[in-house]
Motif scaffolding. Structure first.
Motif, mmCIF file in Angstrom:
data_model
loop_
_atom_site.group_PDB
_atom_site.id
_atom_site.type_symbol
_atom_site.label_atom_id
_atom_site.label_comp_id
_atom_site.label_asym_id
_atom_site.label_seq_id
_atom_site.Cartn_x
_atom_site.Cartn_y
_atom_site.Cartn_z
ATOM 1 N N LEU A 17 35.211 37.012 38.248
ATOM 2 C CA LEU A 17 36.096 38.146 38.555
ATOM 3 C C LEU A 17 35.807 39.308 37.605
ATOM 4 N N SER A 21 33.870 43.171 38.568
ATOM 5 C CA SER A 21 35.158 43.818 38.268
ATOM 6 C C SER A 21 35.535 44.882 39.300
ATOM 7 N N THR A 24 36.869 43.103 42.204
ATOM 8 C CA THR A 24 38.154 42.498 41.844
ATOM 9 C C THR A 24 39.254 43.556 41.871
ATOM 10 N N PHE A 28 42.493 43.733 44.048
ATOM 11 C CA PHE A 28 43.764 43.595 43.325
ATOM 12 C C PHE A 28 44.724 44.758 43.634
ATOM 13 N N CYS A 32 48.328 44.382 45.226
ATOM 14 C CA CYS A 32 49.435 44.552 44.277
ATOM 15 C C CYS A 32 50.422 45.615 44.794
ATOM 16 N N GLN A 278 36.870 41.489 52.494
ATOM 17 C CA GLN A 278 36.261 40.319 51.866
ATOM 18 C C GLN A 278 35.194 39.720 52.773
ATOM 19 N N GLU A 310 38.628 31.786 42.645
ATOM 20 C CA GLU A 310 38.524 33.248 42.485
ATOM 21 C C GLU A 310 39.633 33.954 43.266
ATOM 22 N N SER A 311 39.784 33.582 44.544
ATOM 23 C CA SER A 311 40.784 34.266 45.360
ATOM 24 C C SER A 311 42.201 33.893 44.943
ATOM 25 N N VAL A 314 43.018 36.082 41.851
ATOM 26 C CA VAL A 314 43.323 37.477 42.227
ATOM 27 C C VAL A 314 44.640 37.530 43.011
ATOM 28 N N ALA A 318 47.836 39.420 41.609
ATOM 29 C CA ALA A 318 48.276 40.622 42.330
ATOM 30 C C ALA A 318 49.700 40.437 42.848
#
Lengths: 395, 232
Positions: A17, A21, A24, A28, A32, A278, A310-311, A314, A318
């Motif tokens: 991640l 970046s 990510t 994110f 978020c 994605q 990974e997901s 995140v 988020a």
């Protein structure tokens, strides 16, 4: 050994991640933001629902009203004589209520006035809580207990009088003897509770007239039976059982409420967009990475687990950030969109937004924030993993 | 030598479909490499060297024929079985290094150890030991892309070696490297051979051919085996 493997995969997922970046952050931020909005809306919805349901917990078993041509009409005491003798009815209490306009700071607001029998009605049974002063007691006349918003608007304290215009436009003075607590926002904040006599005078009701009658039963389970019996005695009654009113309140603040459905729709669309982003970005770099990992001995399951971590990281970060930001936004008074939360604000006085984070809502928010992302990253990784390594390496 | 061959390629062909056209990358190649021996594939670009290495490394499946690795017929294995065999026996070094950018050298080298369930401390120890062995101890914390081509190649070899594979497959391990780095890589490969590892290499670098590392030299041309020469 197994745990070490999962921990290793988790650690690598976290460093991935950081490696990617930009990607990510691109995942994110929208997630978020969507979760901030969704959680703020959900917390307010839960708060309103909780408040509204709190106000229904102390409803009488049955509320009786009179309908004439489909519209509400005043009830007369004599029309209740047959009802009061029906089996199962413990008490029948008349109530007078209505609205009165008040202009404060150049803005028109509408407040609620309720007239009760002080001796017959306990504030606790009515779901009211007096924070300062006292509740009404037998022998009171124009005494009143008022909600916090009304008190704030008028700048009055316990022991002072307020003068309002009655139904005929004449000045009518109430002496404030108590203030309601602010915990029951919707129910009590704009309310003025006085004696039934004063209410009749103020609202222009004749003697023996009332807005509705509160029926308390010997057993709560008799609601439907007694309701049917009342209608057989006089079909002109509108009979509202507590269950009916509670259901109506629940529905009003449930997901069927338009604005919440809209926000959830926006949220789902955002999640779908993030998922799409994605899916479409798996192509070259990630495909090659899958190839490299498999060439050094990683299995398909290891790669899927890595992508899952990974997901998950995140998605959870988020969503959690969105939840905190949503709560913080409400603490700041939800500037800009407060009006959307409380659509009746033009007729209702200012009051702080009630907020409540129901566990099931938090779980739903997490599911909505995390699941599409996990699905969107795991599926393409699985697809990429199931093609030949050589093909992945060639991109 | 009585031991079972490490690699058997039996009548192996590989056809790729590129832009709806069938391209025969490898045609009916048969080859055996015994354990502890070094086999060198030579030939011009497009002769099928990389395809043959990919088949031996189980990175792709043959269109025809069969690949047997350490006695296991890989044609009968699913993806899971191939992954397992790769993890157990093979270390691969690519021409383009294929290191993961953004990860530091140590993390790149220890990648093969993650699915083996080794703890972080063990991984670090094994990774550092391999890096030290290749003279890369001081590079552990650097990111892969900060290294020169020769250093990246050595990191790629370290990654292939860290899991202690029986078979090392390297595609053009010395291409694009200067004299000093070529010698360093050849030295490493010679050591691996001394340790009893089976080597399958491809190269069109005369220096690799001349250093005497290869026990057998297989010449490929247009996807077909052209000649086979064994030492001694």
């Amino acid at each position: 050994m197994r745990l070490a493997k999962h921990a290793g995969l988790f650690g690598l997922a976290a460093s991935n991640l950081v490696r990617y970046s930009h990607k990510t952050i691109a995942l994110f931020l929208p997630l978020c933001l969507a979760m901030t909005l969704a959680s703020a809306m959900t917390f307010v919805k839960d708060g309103l629902k909780k408040d509204a349901l709190l106000s229904t917990t102390n409803l009488p078993d049955i509320t009786l009203q009179r309908l004439l041509g489909g519209r509400l009409e005043r009830l007369k005491e004599e029309s209740l004589s047959k009802v009061s003798t029906l089996p199962g009815i413990a008490r029948l209490i008349p109530r007078v209520w209505g609205y009165f306009p008040l202009e404060i700071g150049g803005k028109p607001f509408v407040y609620t006035l309720v007239g009760i029998h002080p001796g017959l009605q306990d504030p606790k049974i009515m779901g009211l809580c007096v924070a300062y002063g006292r509740f009404l007691k037998p022998g009171d006349g124009n005494e009143a207990v008022i909600g916090s918003a009304l008190a704030r608007s008028l700048g009055v304290h316990v022991g002072e009088s307020i003068v309002l215009k009655d139904a005929l436009g004449n000045a009518y003075a109430f002496r404030v003897v108590g203030l309601f607590a602010t915990s029951v926002q919707i129910y009590a904040t704009d309310m003025l509770v006085t004696t039934i006599g004063a209410a009749r005078d103020f609202l222009g009701y004749g003697n023996g007239e009332m807005s509705d009658a509160l029926v308390y039963l010997e057993e709560a389970g008799l609601q439907d039976l007694v309701a049917k019996a009342i209608l057989s005695v006089d079909p002109g009654f509108r009979v509202l059982t507590r269950d009916t009113l509670t259901d109506a309140t629940k529905q009003a603040y449930s997901s069927r409420a338009g604005v919440f459905s809209l926000v959830w729709l926006v949220l789902l669309l955002t999640a779908a967009l993030v998922a799409w982003a994605q899916l479409s970005s798996i192509s070259l770099e990630q495909r090659k990475e899958v190839g490299i990992l498999r060439s050094v001995g990683w299995g398909i399951g290891d790669i899927i687990e890595l992508k899952l971590f990974e997901s998950l990281i995140v998605g959870v970060m988020a969503t959690a950030s969105g939840l905190f930001l949503g709560a913080g936004y409400l603490l700041l008074g939800a500037p800009l969109i407060k009006g959307y939360f409380i659509g009746w604000s033009s007729v209702f006085p200012e009051f702080p937004l009630p907020a409540y984070a129901a566990p099931e809502s938090v779980a739903l928010l997490f599911f909505t924030g995390v699941f599409p992302l996990v699905f969107a990253s795991v599926v393409p990784s699985w697809v990429a993993s199931s093609v030949e390594v050589d093909q992945c390496l060639r991109g | 030598m009585n031991a079972k061959p490490a690699i058997i390629l039996e009548g192996v062909s590989k056809t790729y479909s590129i832009a709806k056209k069938e391209v025969n990358a490898l045609m009916n190649v048969t080859l055996e490499v015994s354990p502890g021996r070094c086999c060198m594939l030579v030939g011009p670009s497009g002769s099928g060297k990389t395809t043959l290495l990919n088949l031996a490394a189980l990175l792709t499946r043959p269109s025809a024929g069969r690949v047997v690795l350490f006695g296991k017929d890989t044609n009968s294995l699913g993806e899971y079985g191939l992954d397992r065999l790769r993890r157990q026996f093979i270390g691969v070094v690519f021409q383009a290094f294929n290191l993961l950018g953004g990860l530091n050298v140590l993390d790149n080298v220890t990648l093969p150890l993650v699915p083996r369930g080794m703890g972080p401390k063990e991984r670090k120890e094994a990774g550092m030991a391999t890096l030290e062995r290749l003279g890369l101890g001081g590079f552990a914390a650097l990111r892969a892309e900060q290294l020169s081509g020769g250093e990246q190649q050595r990191v790629a070899i370290a990654r292939a070696l860290v899991g202690d594979p029986s078979l090392m497959i390297a595609d053009e391990p010395t291409s694009n490297l200067d004299e000093e780095n070529v010698l360093a890589i050849l030295e490493i490969l010679a050591k691996l051979k001394e340790e009893g590892k089976t080597l399958l290499l491809s190269s069109h670098d005369a220096r690799v051919l001349e250093c005497g590392l290869a026990d057998t030299v297989v010449r490929l041309k247009n996807g077909a085996l052209q000649s086979f020469a064994a030492k001694g």
